[in-house]
Design a protein around this motif. Structure first.
Motif, mmCIF file in Angstrom:
data_model
loop_
_atom_site.group_PDB
_atom_site.id
_atom_site.type_symbol
_atom_site.label_atom_id
_atom_site.label_comp_id
_atom_site.label_asym_id
_atom_site.label_seq_id
_atom_site.Cartn_x
_atom_site.Cartn_y
_atom_site.Cartn_z
ATOM 1 N N UNK A 202 0.821 -1.215 0.000
ATOM 2 C CA UNK A 202 0.000 0.000 0.000
ATOM 3 C C UNK A 202 0.847 1.252 0.000
ATOM 4 N N UNK A 203 0.605 2.160 -0.925
ATOM 5 C CA UNK A 203 1.416 3.369 -1.056
ATOM 6 C C UNK A 203 1.308 4.276 0.164
ATOM 7 N N UNK A 204 0.091 4.528 0.623
ATOM 8 C CA UNK A 204 -0.094 5.450 1.740
ATOM 9 C C UNK A 204 0.540 4.920 3.012
ATOM 10 N N UNK A 205 0.346 3.625 3.290
ATOM 11 C CA UNK A 205 0.946 3.030 4.493
ATOM 12 C C UNK A 205 2.468 3.083 4.428
ATOM 13 N N UNK A 206 3.048 2.870 3.230
ATOM 14 C CA UNK A 206 4.506 2.910 3.074
ATOM 15 C C UNK A 206 5.036 4.317 3.276
ATOM 16 N N UNK A 207 4.384 5.314 2.689
ATOM 17 C CA UNK A 207 4.853 6.701 2.819
ATOM 18 C C UNK A 207 4.783 7.166 4.273
ATOM 19 N N UNK A 208 3.743 6.758 4.998
ATOM 20 C CA UNK A 208 3.629 7.124 6.418
ATOM 21 C C UNK A 208 4.728 6.454 7.242
ATOM 22 N N UNK A 209 5.087 5.255 6.849
ATOM 23 C CA UNK A 209 6.108 4.512 7.597
ATOM 24 C C UNK A 209 7.509 5.079 7.363
ATOM 25 N N UNK A 210 7.735 5.645 6.189
ATOM 26 C CA UNK A 210 9.055 6.200 5.876
ATOM 27 C C UNK A 210 9.416 7.366 6.788
ATOM 28 N N UNK A 211 8.435 8.244 7.074
ATOM 29 C CA UNK A 211 8.646 9.393 7.966
ATOM 30 C C UNK A 211 9.877 10.209 7.552
ATOM 31 N N UNK A 226 3.910 6.573 -10.753
ATOM 32 C CA UNK A 226 4.281 6.924 -12.129
ATOM 33 C C UNK A 226 3.538 6.111 -13.174
ATOM 34 N N UNK A 227 3.030 4.934 -12.830
ATOM 35 C CA UNK A 227 2.333 4.099 -13.801
ATOM 36 C C UNK A 227 3.290 3.196 -14.561
ATOM 37 N N UNK A 228 2.744 2.403 -15.494
ATOM 38 C CA UNK A 228 3.552 1.450 -16.254
ATOM 39 C C UNK A 228 3.036 1.347 -17.683
ATOM 40 N N UNK A 229 3.960 1.142 -18.622
ATOM 41 C CA UNK A 229 3.627 0.916 -20.026
ATOM 42 C C UNK A 229 3.789 -0.570 -20.308
ATOM 43 N N UNK A 230 2.659 -1.237 -20.582
ATOM 44 C CA UNK A 230 2.664 -2.676 -20.852
ATOM 45 C C UNK A 230 2.200 -2.897 -22.292
ATOM 46 N N UNK A 231 3.163 -3.261 -23.173
ATOM 47 C CA UNK A 231 2.857 -3.438 -24.602
ATOM 48 C C UNK A 231 2.215 -2.193 -25.215
ATOM 49 N N UNK A 232 2.746 -1.037 -24.833
ATOM 50 C CA UNK A 232 2.259 0.222 -25.393
ATOM 51 C C UNK A 232 1.010 0.774 -24.737
ATOM 52 N N UNK A 233 0.485 0.077 -23.732
ATOM 53 C CA UNK A 233 -0.732 0.515 -23.035
ATOM 54 C C UNK A 233 -0.362 1.033 -21.649
ATOM 55 N N UNK A 234 -0.799 2.253 -21.341
ATOM 56 C CA UNK A 234 -0.499 2.838 -20.034
ATOM 57 C C UNK A 234 -1.461 2.304 -18.977
ATOM 58 N N UNK A 235 -0.894 1.959 -17.799
ATOM 59 C CA UNK A 235 -1.718 1.492 -16.676
ATOM 60 C C UNK A 235 -1.280 2.228 -15.413
ATOM 61 N N UNK A 236 -2.267 2.676 -14.639
ATOM 62 C CA UNK A 236 -1.966 3.318 -13.350
ATOM 63 C C UNK A 236 -1.446 2.282 -12.361
ATOM 64 N N UNK A 237 -0.576 2.710 -11.469
ATOM 65 C CA UNK A 237 -0.095 1.832 -10.393
ATOM 66 C C UNK A 237 -0.718 2.301 -9.091
ATOM 67 N N UNK A 238 -1.754 1.618 -8.666
ATOM 68 C CA UNK A 238 -2.479 1.994 -7.461
ATOM 69 C C UNK A 238 -1.834 1.436 -6.202
ATOM 70 N N UNK A 239 -0.993 0.429 -6.369
ATOM 71 C CA UNK A 239 -0.300 -0.163 -5.221
ATOM 72 C C UNK A 239 1.000 -0.779 -5.703
ATOM 73 N N UNK A 240 1.892 -1.106 -4.758
ATOM 74 C CA UNK A 240 3.124 -1.806 -5.078
ATOM 75 C C UNK A 240 4.270 -0.897 -5.479
ATOM 76 N N UNK A 241 5.467 -1.506 -5.509
ATOM 77 C CA UNK A 241 6.680 -0.835 -5.984
ATOM 78 C C UNK A 241 7.198 -1.636 -7.173
ATOM 79 N N UNK A 242 7.766 -0.977 -8.189
ATOM 80 C CA UNK A 242 8.177 -1.700 -9.399
ATOM 81 C C UNK A 242 9.348 -2.650 -9.148
#
Length: 551
Positions: A202-211, A226-242
């Motif tokens: 979870x992005x929010x939980x991770x950012x709060x933990x970093x402090x 930042x999102x991801x390009x998969x076979x030329x298609x853009x997808x939002x990244x709502x969770x996770x780290x690349x």
């Protein structure tokens, strides 16, 4: 002699190449490491303000920016892999420009670009694939710079039984910790694997933990969103780290930090010592030990709740409860990182003993897992079959790295018999290779042509000029000393870390000898080698000028 690997330019050196090559890298390394040690010590004292000031000082320094660019564009394996902008293999002039571009004062105006998503197969699994996120060179360099500041801060607080993706620690340390946890007492085991750990944090939980301070927080948030390009298609990244990001392993360890302490919280000491559950984690795989089944299941529930708060959950197919000595639900022992861990009841003459010399009645034995053995045999088999038309010398040259690497990984456990078994199967595979090349010849003729006596009068698959196949059995069993508790390469104890480096299981014999003779230091820059440095064996006097291989 052992030295830090100096990247070589293909073309004739021009003034810009010479300017990059002649930069005072030794001074840069010393300057960066000096500030990293101060960050480590400040966080140990709990002085957050000093930590953040030093991180800003480090990331603005020219030394850190140049080192970050060098590691991304020259040292890392992905230096020739492009992101969504197509930029790769930078020239020395462009490296110097990139070092200026990654100054933190420009970060606010530089929006992170999406990662290029590539799907790669999971090792040993044909049907499963995992997404790899490839960043642009600019974002990679910025993440390498941010990692220089964040890693020493978190290394000072990370839990002692966390071993994955940390400098100076390896899977052999995790296996050593497991052995210490069960060697004197049989225990129940909760063996678990986090489902899609990198992709589910979870992005929010991770950012709060970093402090961390606002500028760093904003930069990390930009990389996460930042999102991801998969076979030329853009997808939002709502969770996770690349997966594949330079800073991603550090962020994953931050997300899982505190799991060990949370499990131990429910077992405070009251007058006398109370047995606490022991959690040992390597990246997203972990095991929990306790001699009482009920207490173990309680600890497992605490772990599940803690992970849920970070947006994570366990993978049911890889989560189970077993026992190290007695059959539990039809199973004994468990597999972890390619090793099989279990205890065997034995007689009084072969039993293990506790610290007081009392006989335990069982022995703890760790071996390569059957799955790992089968996977290695199949890999060598495919390798031999794919090279049926090559000469013997070329075949030996291609197989030796496989047998050497696999044997070195498992040489710290009870593996001598398994090495002999793998050698026997390898002999049969090579015999099939020889029969395919000479279908009209008999076995005796084939054996005389391809197998010769070595100095010990043993039959060896070798060429007439002496190039030998490196069998598994040539790797001697070597016991491994686990890293001390919360020790970190940023604590400044370079003598301890250089001694550990020369005893690392994956280092070759010649390189280990040279490291010992050079007291863990590079011959040219006289700096101590650290975990992650690229090392190579070089000649003081080149062979073309009469140099020899004498150490």
């Amino acid at each position: 002699m052992a030295e830090r690997k100096a990247p070589r330019e293909k073309a004739t050196p021009d003034p810009e190449s010479e300017a990059w090559r002649t930069l005072p890298w030794r001074k840069f390394e010393q300057h960066v490491y000096r500030i990293q040690k101060r960050i480590y010590q400040a966080r140990k004292r709990g002085n957050t303000r000093t930590v953040q000031k030093l991180q800003k000082l480090l990331m603005k320094s020219e030394a850190a920016r140049l080192l970050a660019v060098r590691r991304v564009t020259q040292d890392n394996q992905g230096k020739k892999t492009a992101g969504v902008d197509g930029v790769k293999s930078l020239s020395p002039k462009r490296r110097l420009t990139l070092a200026d571009q990654i100054h933190p004062k420009y970060w606010k105006a530089q929006k992170a670009k999406p990662v290029r998503r590539v799907w790669i197969p999971k090792p040993g699994k044909k049907d499963e694939r995992r997404p790899l996120g490839i960043l642009t060179m600019l974002d990679r360099s910025k993440q390498a710079l941010a990692k220089m500041g964040l890693e020493p801060e978190w290394e000072s607080v990370f839990e002692p039984n966390s071993y994955g993706f940390r400098p100076g620690r390896s899977c052999h340390d995790a296996i050593g910790a497991i052995f210490n946890a069960i060697r004197y007492k049989p225990k129940y085991v909760f063996d678990a694997d986090i489902a899609g750990c990198f992709d589910s944090i979870g992005h929010q939980a991770l950012l709060e933990k970093l402090q961390t301070y606002p500028a760093m927080r904003q930069a990390i948030k930009g990389w996460l969103k930042a999102g991801a390009m998969d076979n030329g298609i853009y997808r939002d990244t709502m969770s996770g780290v690349p997966q594949g990001g330079v800073i991603s392993p550090v962020l994953m360890n931050v997300a899982l930090h505190g799991l060990e302490k949370m499990i131990e919280k429910g077992y405070p000491r009251k007058g006398r010592s109370i047995e606490k559950p022991i959690l040992i984690r390597y990246a997203d795989d972990f095991v929990i030990f306790h001699s009482n089944e009920t207490k173990l299941l309680e600890a497992a529930e605490i772990a599940k709740e803690y992970l849920h708060g970070m947006g994570l959950e366990l993978k049911p197919s890889k989560t189970k409860v077993t026992h190290t000595l007695s059959p539990y639900q039809g199973e004994v022992g468990f597999n972890f990182l390619g090793f099989t861990v279990r205890q065997y009841p034995v007689g009084k003459n072969r039993t293990g003993k506790n610290t007081n010399g009392k006989k335990l009645g069982f022995k703890t034995i760790m071996t390569p897992s059957q799955e790992a053995i089968n996977r290695h045999i199949q890999e060598v088999k495919k390798h031999v079959r794919a090279r049926r038309n090559l000469s013997q010398e070329e075949l030996i040259k291609s197989i030796n790295p496989l047998t050497k690497g696999w044997s070195n990984y498992y040489k710290t456990v009870v593996a001598a018999k398994i090495f002999h078994k793998c050698d026997h199967i390898l002999f049969l595979q090579l015999m099939q290779w020889a029969k395919h090349k000479h279908p009209t010849r008999g076995i005796r003729w084939i054996r005389r042509k391809y197998w010769h006596h070595d100095q010990s009068r043993n039959w060896v698959f070798s060429t007439p000029d002496g190039r030998e196949l490196r069998t598994h059995s040539k790797t001697a069993i070597q016991r491994y000393s686990k890293v001390k508790g919360e020790a970190s390469p940023y604590d400044g104890k370079m003598l301890y870390w250089s001694k550990r480096l020369k005893n690392h299981p994956l280092l070759s014999g010649t390189l280990a000898k040279l490291l010992q003779r050079q007291q863990g230091k590079c011959r040219w820059c006289e700096l101590s080698f650290r975990d992650g440095d690229i090392m190579e064996i070089d000649h003081i006097q080149p062979r073309s000028q009469g140099g020899t291989d004498q150490l």
